[in-house]
Motif scaffolding. Structure first.
Motif, PDB file in Angstrom:
ATOM      1  N   GLU A   2       0.999  -1.600   0.034  1.00 45.92           N
ATOM      2  CA  GLU A   2      -0.046  -0.077   0.063  1.00 45.92           C
ATOM      3  C   GLU A   2       0.884   1.546  -0.149  1.00 45.92           C
ATOM      4  O   GLU A   2       0.579   2.206  -0.858  1.00 45.92           O
ATOM      5  N   ASN A   3       1.819   1.458   1.173  1.00 47.41           N
ATOM      6  CA  ASN A   3       2.882   2.905   1.070  1.00 47.41           C
ATOM      7  C   ASN A   3       3.256   2.507  -0.285  1.00 47.41           C
ATOM      8  O   ASN A   3       3.598   4.012  -0.588  1.00 47.41           O
ATOM      9  N   GLY A  63       1.949   2.186  -3.210  1.00 46.13           N
ATOM     10  CA  GLY A  63       1.511   2.741  -4.414  1.00 46.13           C
ATOM     11  C   GLY A  63       1.652   1.847  -5.628  1.00 46.13           C
ATOM     12  O   GLY A  63       0.532   2.666  -6.406  1.00 46.13           O
ATOM     13  N   ASP A 116     -11.226   0.683  -3.106  1.00 45.27           N
ATOM     14  CA  ASP A 116     -10.201   1.553  -3.312  1.00 45.27           C
ATOM     15  C   ASP A 116      -9.647   2.174  -4.630  1.00 45.27           C
ATOM     16  O   ASP A 116     -10.263   1.302  -6.139  1.00 45.27           O
ATOM     17  N   SER A 169       5.175   8.358   0.333  1.00 47.95           N
ATOM     18  CA  SER A 169       3.970   8.447  -0.135  1.00 47.95           C
ATOM     19  C   SER A 169       3.603   8.490   1.449  1.00 47.95           C
ATOM     20  O   SER A 169       4.274   8.956   2.743  1.00 47.95           O
ATOM     21  N   ASN A 206       0.348   8.327   3.788  1.00 51.63           N
ATOM     22  CA  ASN A 206      -1.391   7.870   4.092  1.00 51.63           C
ATOM     23  C   ASN A 206      -1.762   9.279   5.141  1.00 51.63           C
ATOM     24  O   ASN A 206      -1.734   8.841   6.367  1.00 51.63           O
ATOM     25  N   TYR A 207      -3.468   8.868   5.054  1.00 51.19           N
ATOM     26  CA  TYR A 207      -4.362   9.954   6.406  1.00 51.19           C
ATOM     27  C   TYR A 207      -5.267   9.204   6.754  1.00 51.19           C
ATOM     28  O   TYR A 207      -6.959   9.465   5.923  1.00 51.19           O
ATOM     29  N   ARG A 208      -5.639   9.012   7.464  1.00 50.58           N
ATOM     30  CA  ARG A 208      -7.194   8.240   8.258  1.00 50.58           C
ATOM     31  C   ARG A 208      -8.178   9.310   8.247  1.00 50.58           C
ATOM     32  O   ARG A 208      -8.368   9.904   9.705  1.00 50.58           O
ATOM     33  N   ASP A 266      -9.145   6.096   4.066  1.00 48.51           N
ATOM     34  CA  ASP A 266      -8.136   6.512   3.603  1.00 48.51           C
ATOM     35  C   ASP A 266      -8.036   7.203   2.401  1.00 48.51           C
ATOM     36  O   ASP A 266      -7.960   6.483   1.802  1.00 48.51           O
ATOM     37  N   ARG A 312      -4.705   8.408   0.294  1.00 45.76           N
ATOM     38  CA  ARG A 312      -3.286   9.006   0.292  1.00 45.76           C
ATOM     39  C   ARG A 312      -2.637   9.466  -1.090  1.00 45.76           C
ATOM     40  O   ARG A 312      -3.907   9.391  -1.806  1.00 45.76           O
ATOM     41  N   ASN A 329      -9.507   4.960  -0.424  1.00 51.93           N
ATOM     42  CA  ASN A 329      -9.593   3.257   0.589  1.00 51.93           C
ATOM     43  C   ASN A 329     -10.870   3.864   2.042  1.00 51.93           C
ATOM     44  O   ASN A 329     -10.543   4.873   2.709  1.00 51.93           O
TER      45      ASN A 329
END
Length: 927
Positions: free
Chosen positions: A67-68, A70, A181, A876, A878-880, A886, A888, A924
């Motif tokens: 995921e990181n 991408g 996603d 990369s 990512n923030y919830r 999420d 990204r 996501n």
């Protein structure tokens, strides 16, 4: 006692490999609430064990890392791993007729066919008919739970093809809820845009669950001329005008920066007459050919490869119909589930359907010698006068026929695979696992923009200039060539594992396996190819199949436990017997030892023998028509120019073959155009054999919490290696060997009267050896602060030696260590930061400086053998934003690093990034 087992399991999970710590620790920590520790199975062995005590290194890539990064295709991630290379990808397969868009991985750079890709521990049908290499396009990224990579000694556990190692892709077995996603990647310049979307939904219930998945990925074509760094000021080479000979210390070629245009094959045709070059204007009138101030320096013996460097005039513009990336569209469907029949037995199934489309593109059809007689009805008076003035009965033209558009190689692939398994416990000690699976591949290929020979119902066409052709003329001469390929794979396997005897140091663990497999493949060329009317090439239909039965046993013997000088010493043995319908019986083995000194230090070592069986295409591929440049090692002029280390053998062997001293093939033979022969499979092939050695240690200091490092030395020695040999190499190797008693002479023939070569077969042979060794380093350091959690993960590979000998003759040994394809160092540094709902990862990828040629290069050739190092950075974040949402964002190749401005690296997409800086945005959502 329970706590001690948990502690040891966690410790060994860390020792097993830094990347796998989180995954394995999560498995064993739950044991604190149980009466015993649950056993797990890790790639590299079929024995379930308390922790990762395997003597061969295993690297685990988690979902988080994917995921990181991408990525929408797992091969994009694997290609950045220092121990792996790209086999085929959309960046390097544009000109492969049957391989456009394939995504394959290549462990150790030993070839994709020597890397075994498994899905959930089971084989997956090959991505190309007749080849076992798995196309990673068929693996949905959103279905991946983790990836386990085991290098060395894997053939005894999993069978043939695991010479370099195993990539085992573990997929989700169930899911509860809905996950959506979507992401898009946009380069800052030019084409190559990517779009990705996936849907995952499932339900978990008491005793089972199921999961459904759909992945869509689309990446656009990217032309070389889309990139200003390439189009505005490309780098190449030209002959050096100051060079006087091959012994003057002056390079024969020098770097050239700037646009360079091909001065032949104009779309309006071009020809030489009266000491001048001519073409035609838009009104089809004769005019002088324009190459500005003249040609760049070129080989004076060549009449074809001529370039000029001014503003584009006539000819072919730089980069026309050339691409950095072929387009690829993928649709992948998955349906999987499991059901607990009772407390001891569980049924599972999974089904995959994948469909992909891609196409390669090359220049339009070109004519090298288009003969126009003076009675041609399309000749105008100006050309007629010129021919009369020069007493010419005809002219011979060269032409790039853009009238028919570029040649496109369209690929449509569909793959279906279904598998069902039954796992469970026989009693408190023994467990079992069985499965049955079937897969099917279909591949349709179409070639657009091709031309055919003379057919009935002639419709005249004018090539004197670039007029508007009639539809009847285009239809008469052009065609769409087709070919259909396909194959199936059916397999069954069963494994039982359990302890057989209790030693003072612990129980002897065992696993016994049986596997049966049948692979089949076929090719059905279209009418045009079968009849040989597509540029004179022809191909025949074929079909072939291979059946194999395999029996395997693994044993883990605990030798020492809980001693002052050793906390644990284990011996691991594995043996596999294989019986192939194609190559007969063979075997593979592994002997491994692990020695845990204390809580901080563990050593491991493995010696093994692995095999690779030739695939269906290599064995049974139909012989198709092939054309090559006419040359003969026994011709007097070739002997005269032969390297001194071969000359004595060539003279001796040519004489022994009955060819007199000073012999030359006739002028008619030399001037008869390309030499016709065949290209196909070789049913005489047998299995490759590799001797593998791995020695390493793991250090997990108690004084530095969160840190560990593993170092492993590895060595592969492959004998009877399968290599493909073309006509030139067959012909040269035949006479350069110590005697005529060698495997190469049988693959070409001579006319009994003229002694001239009149036929050949280009094919694969077991004639080569390869040796490669190096060191892998992996280290992780994680720590927490009041400002967040920091993590550092370094993975690096050093190549100590890479040697190849394609003939077995001592004079043919090549030491390729440090060349661009096998550079000394590759490294990847992953730096992460996490605070609350925010996570950021910076990845640094490094390729060491290299040389292009370690063996034959000298200053007489050129002065640019050294290739600089290459480093890229990817960021990369990512923030919830909500509990189940999420966002990204990422920037790959942050500093827009282009391939080295070097004649031998500038266009290389195998090792360098041609796409440049690009941004990824994704979301996501879990419901």
């Amino acid at each position: 006692m329970i706590n001690n087992k948990v502690s040891k399991a966690v410790r060994l999970a860390i020792a097993f490999g830094a990347a796998s710590t989180a995954i394995l620790a999560s498995t064993v920590v739950s044991a604190e609430e149980k009466t015993e520790v649950e056993r797990i199975q890790v790639t590299g062995s079929k024995i379930k064990r308390i922790a990762a005590t395997a003597p061969t290194p295993v690297v685990v890539i988690s979902r988080v890392e994917l995921e990181n990064a991408g990525v929408s295709n797992v091969n994009d991630f694997l290609s950045e791993m220092p121990a792996a290379e790209v086999g085929l990808s959309p960046e390097n397969s544009n000109n492969y007729i049957y391989a456009n868009g394939l995504n394959t991985t290549d462990l150790r750079g030993l070839g994709s066919s020597r890397t075994l890709v498994l899905v959930n521990g089971r084989r997956f049908i090959g991505g190309s008919a007749g080849d076992n290499t798995v196309d990673l396009n068929n693996i949905a990224t959103s279905m991946i739970e983790r990836i386990e990579i085991s290098t060395g000694g894997a053939s005894a556990v999993y069978g043939a093809d695991a010479v370099a190692g195993v990539v085992n892709i573990i997929t989700r077995t169930s899911f509860d809820g809905i996950e959506i996603d979507a992401a898009t990647t946009r380069p800052f310049e030019g084409g190559g845009e990517q779009t990705f979307a996936s849907l995952v939904l499932g339900k978990e219930f008491d005793g089972g669950g199921f999961i459904f998945n759909y992945d869509f990925a689309d990446q656009k074509q990217m032309a070389k001329r889309d990139k200003s760094w390439w189009y505005d000021n490309p780098v190449s080479s030209v002959p050096n005008p100051n060079n006087t000979s091959g012994k003057d210390g002056i390079p024969a070629n020098i770097p050239y920066e700037g646009k360079k245009h091909f001065g032949l094959y104009d779309e309006s045709s071009e020809f030489d007459l009266g000491g001048k070059k001519w073409t035609f204007d838009d009104n089809l009138a004769l005019r002088p050919y324009d190459i500005g101030s003249g040609y760049l320096p070129s080989d004076p013996t060549s009449s074809v490869y001529k370039y000029y460097g001014d503003e584009f005039k006539d000819g072919i513009e730089e980069g026309d119909n050339e691409f950095f990336r072929t387009p690829l569209t993928r649709h992948t469907f998955n349906f999987a589930g499991n059901y607990e029949i009772n407390d001891n037995h569980r049924l599972s199934f999974d089904t995959v359907y994948s469909r992909s489309s891609a196409f390669g593109q090359s220049t339009p059809v070109f004519w090298r010698s288009l003969k126009i007689r003076k009675d041609n009805a399309f000749i105008k008076q100006d050309l007629r006068d010129l021919m009369k003035e020069n007493s010419a009965e005809s002219i011979t033209m060269r032409r790039s026929s853009e009238d028919f558009g570029p040649r496109k190689y369209d690929q449509e692939r569909s793959t279906f695979r279904t598998s069902i398994g039954l796992d469970g416990y026989i009693d408190d000690n023994w467990s079992y696992s069985t499965y049955f699976q079937h897969g099917r591949l279909k591949q349709d290929t179409k070639w657009y923009g091709e031309v055919v020979g003379a057919l009935s119902g002639c419709a005249p066409i004018n090539f004197l200039g670039n007029p508007q052709h009639s539809a009847e003329a285009i239809d008469y001469i052009s065609t769409v060539a087709t070919a259909e390929h396909g194959g199936t794979q059916t397999s069954f396997g069963a494994t039982v594992t359990g302890d057989v005897y209790e030693l003072p140091a612990g129980p002897i663990g065992t696993a016994f396996s049986f596997e049966w497999r049948r692979d089949s493949a076929y090719e059905e060329p279209g009418t045009g190819i079968r009849k040989g009317i597509i540029f004179g090439n022809s191909g025949l239909a074929y079909s072939g199949a291979i059946n194999v039965k395999e029996y395997a046993a693994e044993i883990i013997v605990p030798l020492v436990a809980d001693q002052a000088w050793a906390q644990e010493v284990n011996l691991e043995l594995a043996y596999r017997y294989m019986n192939y319908s194609s190559t007969g019986s063979d075997s593979a083995y592994k002997v491994g030892l692990t020695y845990e000194l204390n809580d901080e230090i563990r050593f491991r070592a493995t010696v093994a023998e692995s095999v690779r069986a030739p695939n269906i295409e290599e064995l049974y591929g139909a012989a198709s028509t092939q054309y090559v440049t006419r040359r003969d090692q026994c011709a007097a002029d070739k002997i005269q120019n032969t390297d001194d280390k071969y000359k004595a053998n060539v003279i001796k062997n040519c004489a022994a073959a009955g060819i007199p001293k000073g012999w030359m093939p006739s002028q008619e033979w030399q001037d008869s155009g390309s030499l016709e022969g065949k290209l196909g499979g070789n049913s005489k092939l047998f299995n490759e054999v590799s001797k593998d050695t791995i020695v390493g240690f793991v250090y997990t200091p108690t004084w530095l919490e969160g840190f560990d490092i593993t170092v492993d030395y590895w060595n592969f020695e492959i004998s009877d290696a399968i290599y493909f040999y073309n006509y030139r190499s067959m012909n040269e190797n035949c006479y350069r060997s110590d005697s005529l008693d060698n495997p190469f002479c049988q693959y070409f023939s001579r006319d009994a009267n003229t002694l001239e070569v009149n036929g050949y077969l280009e094919t694969s042979m077991n004639a080569a050896t390869e040796k490669k060794s190096g060191v892998d380093i992996e280290s992780v350091y994680d720590f927490e602060t009041s400002y967040g959690e920091f993590g550092f993960k370094l993975t690096a590979t050093y190549v100590e030696k890479y040697e190849v000998n394609q003939t077995g003759n001592a004079t043919d040994l090549l030491v390729n260590t440090g060349e661009q394809e096998h550079m000394r160092w590759r490294a990847r540094l992953n730096t992460s930061y996490e605070y609350g709902d925010f996570r950021a990862v910076l990845v640094t990828n490094y390729r060491h400086s290299a040389v292009d040629d370690r063996n034959g290069w000298n200053i007489e050739q050129h002065d640019y053998n050294e290739i600089p190092s290459y480093t890229t950075f990817d960021l990369s974040m990512n923030y919830r934003v909500l509990e189940n949402v999420d966002l990204r964002f990422g920037i790959q190749n942050m500093f827009d690093k282009t391939p080295p401005r070097h004649p031998l690296a500038f266009e290389d997409t195998n090792w360098y990034d041609p796409i440049g800086r690009r941004a990824t945005v994704g979301v996501n959502i879990k419901l």
